[in-house]
Write a protein that holds these residues in place. Structure first.
Motif, PDB file in Angstrom:
ATOM      1  N   ASP A 180       0.856  -1.184   0.000  1.00  0.00           N
ATOM      2  CA  ASP A 180       0.000   0.000   0.000  1.00  0.00           C
ATOM      3  C   ASP A 180       0.896   1.240   0.000  1.00  0.00           C
ATOM      4  O   ASP A 180       1.472   1.608   1.019  1.00  0.00           O
ATOM      5  CB  ASP A 180      -0.905  -0.008   1.246  1.00  0.00           C
ATOM      6  N   PHE A 181       1.022   1.875  -1.175  1.00  0.00           N
ATOM      7  CA  PHE A 181       1.933   3.018  -1.304  1.00  0.00           C
ATOM      8  C   PHE A 181       1.377   4.301  -0.677  1.00  0.00           C
ATOM      9  O   PHE A 181       2.072   5.308  -0.622  1.00  0.00           O
ATOM     10  CB  PHE A 181       2.292   3.252  -2.778  1.00  0.00           C
ATOM     11  N   ASP A 182       0.134   4.277  -0.221  1.00  0.00           N
ATOM     12  CA  ASP A 182      -0.418   5.446   0.485  1.00  0.00           C
ATOM     13  C   ASP A 182       0.044   5.473   1.941  1.00  0.00           C
ATOM     14  O   ASP A 182      -0.232   6.432   2.664  1.00  0.00           O
ATOM     15  CB  ASP A 182      -1.956   5.424   0.452  1.00  0.00           C
ATOM     16  N   GLU A 183       0.689   4.404   2.366  1.00  0.00           N
ATOM     17  CA  GLU A 183       1.166   4.313   3.748  1.00  0.00           C
ATOM     18  C   GLU A 183       2.699   4.329   3.739  1.00  0.00           C
ATOM     19  O   GLU A 183       3.315   4.008   2.734  1.00  0.00           O
ATOM     20  CB  GLU A 183       0.656   3.012   4.388  1.00  0.00           C
ATOM     21  N   PRO A 184       3.329   4.672   4.877  1.00  0.00           N
ATOM     22  CA  PRO A 184       4.797   4.751   4.886  1.00  0.00           C
ATOM     23  C   PRO A 184       5.469   3.389   4.686  1.00  0.00           C
ATOM     24  O   PRO A 184       4.908   2.356   5.020  1.00  0.00           O
ATOM     25  CB  PRO A 184       5.128   5.288   6.286  1.00  0.00           C
ATOM     26  N   ILE A 185       6.670   3.453   4.138  1.00  0.00           N
ATOM     27  CA  ILE A 185       7.523   2.261   3.968  1.00  0.00           C
ATOM     28  C   ILE A 185       8.807   2.551   4.736  1.00  0.00           C
ATOM     29  O   ILE A 185       9.317   3.679   4.714  1.00  0.00           O
ATOM     30  CB  ILE A 185       7.845   2.043   2.475  1.00  0.00           C
ATOM     31  N   CYS A 186       9.319   1.553   5.417  1.00  0.00           N
ATOM     32  CA  CYS A 186      10.538   1.756   6.196  1.00  0.00           C
ATOM     33  C   CYS A 186      11.619   0.759   5.787  1.00  0.00           C
ATOM     34  O   CYS A 186      11.353  -0.429   5.663  1.00  0.00           O
ATOM     35  CB  CYS A 186      10.214   1.588   7.674  1.00  0.00           C
ATOM     36  N   ILE A 187      12.801   1.272   5.563  1.00  0.00           N
ATOM     37  CA  ILE A 187      13.973   0.440   5.301  1.00  0.00           C
ATOM     38  C   ILE A 187      14.846   0.520   6.555  1.00  0.00           C
ATOM     39  O   ILE A 187      15.165   1.617   7.021  1.00  0.00           O
ATOM     40  CB  ILE A 187      14.768   0.966   4.072  1.00  0.00           C
ATOM     41  N   GLY A 188      15.197  -0.640   7.105  1.00  0.00           N
ATOM     42  CA  GLY A 188      15.940  -0.622   8.368  1.00  0.00           C
ATOM     43  C   GLY A 188      17.174  -1.504   8.318  1.00  0.00           C
ATOM     44  O   GLY A 188      17.366  -2.290   7.386  1.00  0.00           O
ATOM     45  N   TYR A 189      17.984  -1.362   9.351  1.00  0.00           N
ATOM     46  CA  TYR A 189      19.238  -2.125   9.393  1.00  0.00           C
ATOM     47  C   TYR A 189      19.682  -2.325  10.839  1.00  0.00           C
ATOM     48  O   TYR A 189      19.217  -1.637  11.753  1.00  0.00           O
ATOM     49  CB  TYR A 189      20.336  -1.394   8.611  1.00  0.00           C
ATOM     50  N   THR A 190      20.576  -3.290  11.036  1.00  0.00           N
ATOM     51  CA  THR A 190      21.202  -3.497  12.342  1.00  0.00           C
ATOM     52  C   THR A 190      22.702  -3.260  12.225  1.00  0.00           C
ATOM     53  O   THR A 190      23.319  -3.617  11.224  1.00  0.00           O
ATOM     54  CB  THR A 190      20.987  -4.938  12.855  1.00  0.00           C
ATOM     55  N   GLY A 191      23.272  -2.636  13.226  1.00  0.00           N
ATOM     56  CA  GLY A 191      24.733  -2.526  13.334  1.00  0.00           C
ATOM     57  C   GLY A 191      25.373  -1.447  12.483  1.00  0.00           C
ATOM     58  O   GLY A 191      25.972  -0.519  12.986  1.00  0.00           O
ATOM     59  N   HIS A 192      25.275  -1.555  11.175  1.00  0.00           N
ATOM     60  CA  HIS A 192      25.890  -0.571  10.268  1.00  0.00           C
ATOM     61  C   HIS A 192      25.056  -0.530   8.986  1.00  0.00           C
ATOM     62  O   HIS A 192      24.343  -1.469   8.666  1.00  0.00           O
ATOM     63  CB  HIS A 192      27.341  -0.965   9.940  1.00  0.00           C
ATOM     64  N   ASP A 193      25.170   0.575   8.273  1.00  0.00           N
ATOM     65  CA  ASP A 193      24.332   0.699   7.069  1.00  0.00           C
ATOM     66  C   ASP A 193      25.125   0.521   5.769  1.00  0.00           C
ATOM     67  O   ASP A 193      24.706   0.966   4.709  1.00  0.00           O
ATOM     68  CB  ASP A 193      23.562   2.031   7.071  1.00  0.00           C
ATOM     69  N   ASP A 194      26.274  -0.187   5.835  1.00  0.00           N
ATOM     70  CA  ASP A 194      27.048  -0.460   4.613  1.00  0.00           C
ATOM     71  C   ASP A 194      26.169  -1.251   3.646  1.00  0.00           C
ATOM     72  O   ASP A 194      25.612  -2.285   4.014  1.00  0.00           O
ATOM     73  CB  ASP A 194      28.292  -1.318   4.911  1.00  0.00           C
ATOM     74  N   GLY A 195      26.070  -0.788   2.426  1.00  0.00           N
ATOM     75  CA  GLY A 195      25.314  -1.527   1.412  1.00  0.00           C
ATOM     76  C   GLY A 195      23.806  -1.353   1.521  1.00  0.00           C
ATOM     77  O   GLY A 195      23.051  -1.932   0.735  1.00  0.00           O
ATOM     78  N   LEU A 196      23.350  -0.530   2.478  1.00  0.00           N
ATOM     79  CA  LEU A 196      21.899  -0.349   2.646  1.00  0.00           C
ATOM     80  C   LEU A 196      21.290   0.346   1.427  1.00  0.00           C
ATOM     81  O   LEU A 196      20.188   0.005   0.992  1.00  0.00           O
ATOM     82  CB  LEU A 196      21.591   0.467   3.909  1.00  0.00           C
TER      83      LEU A 196
END
Length: 279
Positions: free
Chosen positions: A222-238
Motif C-alpha cells: 500500500d503506497f499510500d502508507e509509509p515504507i521503512c527500510i531498516g538495518y542493524t549494526g551498520h548501514d554499509d550496502g543499505l
C-alpha cells in the motif's frame, strides 16, 4: 487529549518522540551483568559495539508495571485518554506489564494494544496512531482502526550472520556452521507476532531477490502508507538494498530505521529489512 505510549522496541529515538508528542517506555538490556535502559543509557550504536565484544549474548527485560502506571496516573489526573502499543506479547511480557498497570490505575480510558510487532513494524503502527490523533479522530475509532491496521503490517529481513541466531538458541551449531560456510543468509520476519524463518538464500543479492519474491507472494504494498527500510549494526550496502527494492516496486520516499537491542541481539549486525503495509 489522547496520550500515546509505546516501548523502546519501536526504535523511535527520544528527540523524534518529542516531535511526535508520544511517550516511550524503555526495555532494559543486560550486557555482561550490567543493566542499561534502551535508548536512554544505551544508544543503538553503542549496543552493537558491546555486542561485538561480549562473550555472552545480551538479554533484555520488560518494563515494570510501575513504569506504565506513572504515565497512566498523569493521564488520569489530566483526564486524558491513553493508547498504549507494545511489542508482540509472544516476544516479551511488556504487554502484560501494561495491562497490570491498567488494572492498578482503575481508570477506564486506557486502551492497550498488542501490536503483534516490534522494531519498524511497531514504529509504523505508532505513526498511524499519531496521524489519526492529530487529525482529531475519536479514541475508540483510533483503537478500532489500529487493531485492524496491525494485521496489515509486514516485515521481511535478511540476517548477515548466523552467529547470533545460533547463540540465541534459534539455530543448531551444525546448521549455523554449514550455513556460514555456504554464505547462507536466513530471511526472517514476523507473522502474527511470531518470529519465523521464511527462507534462506546464498549471498546478499539472492537474499534481496528472495525478499522481493516473498513480497510479491504476499500481495501488494500500500503506497499510500509509509515504507521503512531498516538495518542493524551498520548501514554499509543499505543504499544498494533500498535501490533494488525501489527499482522493483517503484516506491517514493521511505523512512529509515536503526534496529535497537531487542531484535539486534538475535539478528546481529548487518541485517537489512523492509517494513510496509499490505493492501
Amino acid at each position: 487529549m489522547i496520550k500515546i505510549i509505546t516501548d523502546s522496541t519501536a526504535d523511535i529515538d527520544l528527540d523524534y518522540a518529542k516531535e511526535l508528542n508520544i511517550d516511550i517506555i524503555p526495555l532494559k538490556v543486560i550486557i555482561d551483568g550490567k543493566e542499561y535502559k534502551d535508548r536512554i543509557d544505551l544508544q543503538p550504536q553503542q549496543f552493537y559495539d558491546l555486542l561485538a565484544s561480549s562473550e555472552v549474548l545480551p538479554t533484555t527485560s520488560q518494563p515494570s508495571p510501575q513504569e506504565f502506571l506513572n504515565l497512566y496516573e498523569e493521564a488520569k489526573k489530566a483526564g486524558d485518554s491513553v493508547i498504549v502499543m507494545t511489542l508482540s506479547s509472544t516476544i516479551s511480557g511488556t504487554y502484560q506489564s501494561a495491562n497490570i498497570a491498567k488494572d492498578l490505575a482503575e481508570y477506564d480510558d486506557i486502551y492497550v494494544i498488542d501490536s503483534l510487532a516490534t522494531t519498524q513494524m511497531l514504529r509504523l503502527l505508532v505513526l498511524k496512531a499519531v496521524r489519526l490523533r492529530d487529525s482529531g479522530a475519536d479514541v475508540k475509532d483510533i483503537v478500532n482502526i489500529l487493531e485492524d491496521y496491525k494485521h496489515k503490517i509486514r516485515i521481511v529481513a535478511f540476517v548477515d550472520t548466523l552467529e547470533y541466531l545460533y547463540k540465541g538458541g534459534r539455530l543448531s551449531k551444525t546448521a549455523a556452521t554449514a550455513g556460514t560456510l555456504l554464505k547462507f543468509k536466513p530471511i526472517i520476519g514476523l507473522r502474527e507476532g511470531n518470529l519465523e524463518m521464511f527462507a534462506k538464500a546464498r549471498g546478499t543479492q539472492k537474499a534481496t531477490s528472495k525478499i522481493i519474491d516473498l513480497i510479491h507472494e504476499d500481495g501488494e504494498i500500500d503506497f499510500d502508507e509509509p515504507i521503512c527500510i531498516g538495518y542493524t549494526g551498520h548501514d554499509d550496502g543499505l543504499d544498494k538494498f533500498e535501490q533494488t527494492l525501489r527499482d522493483e516496486f517503484g516506491f517514493g520516499e521511505v523512512l529509515h530505521g536503526f534496529v535497537g537491542p531487542v531484535i539486534g541481539t538475535h539478528a546481529g549486525p548487518g541485517a537489512r529489512l523492509i517494513a510496509y503495509i499490505s493492501k
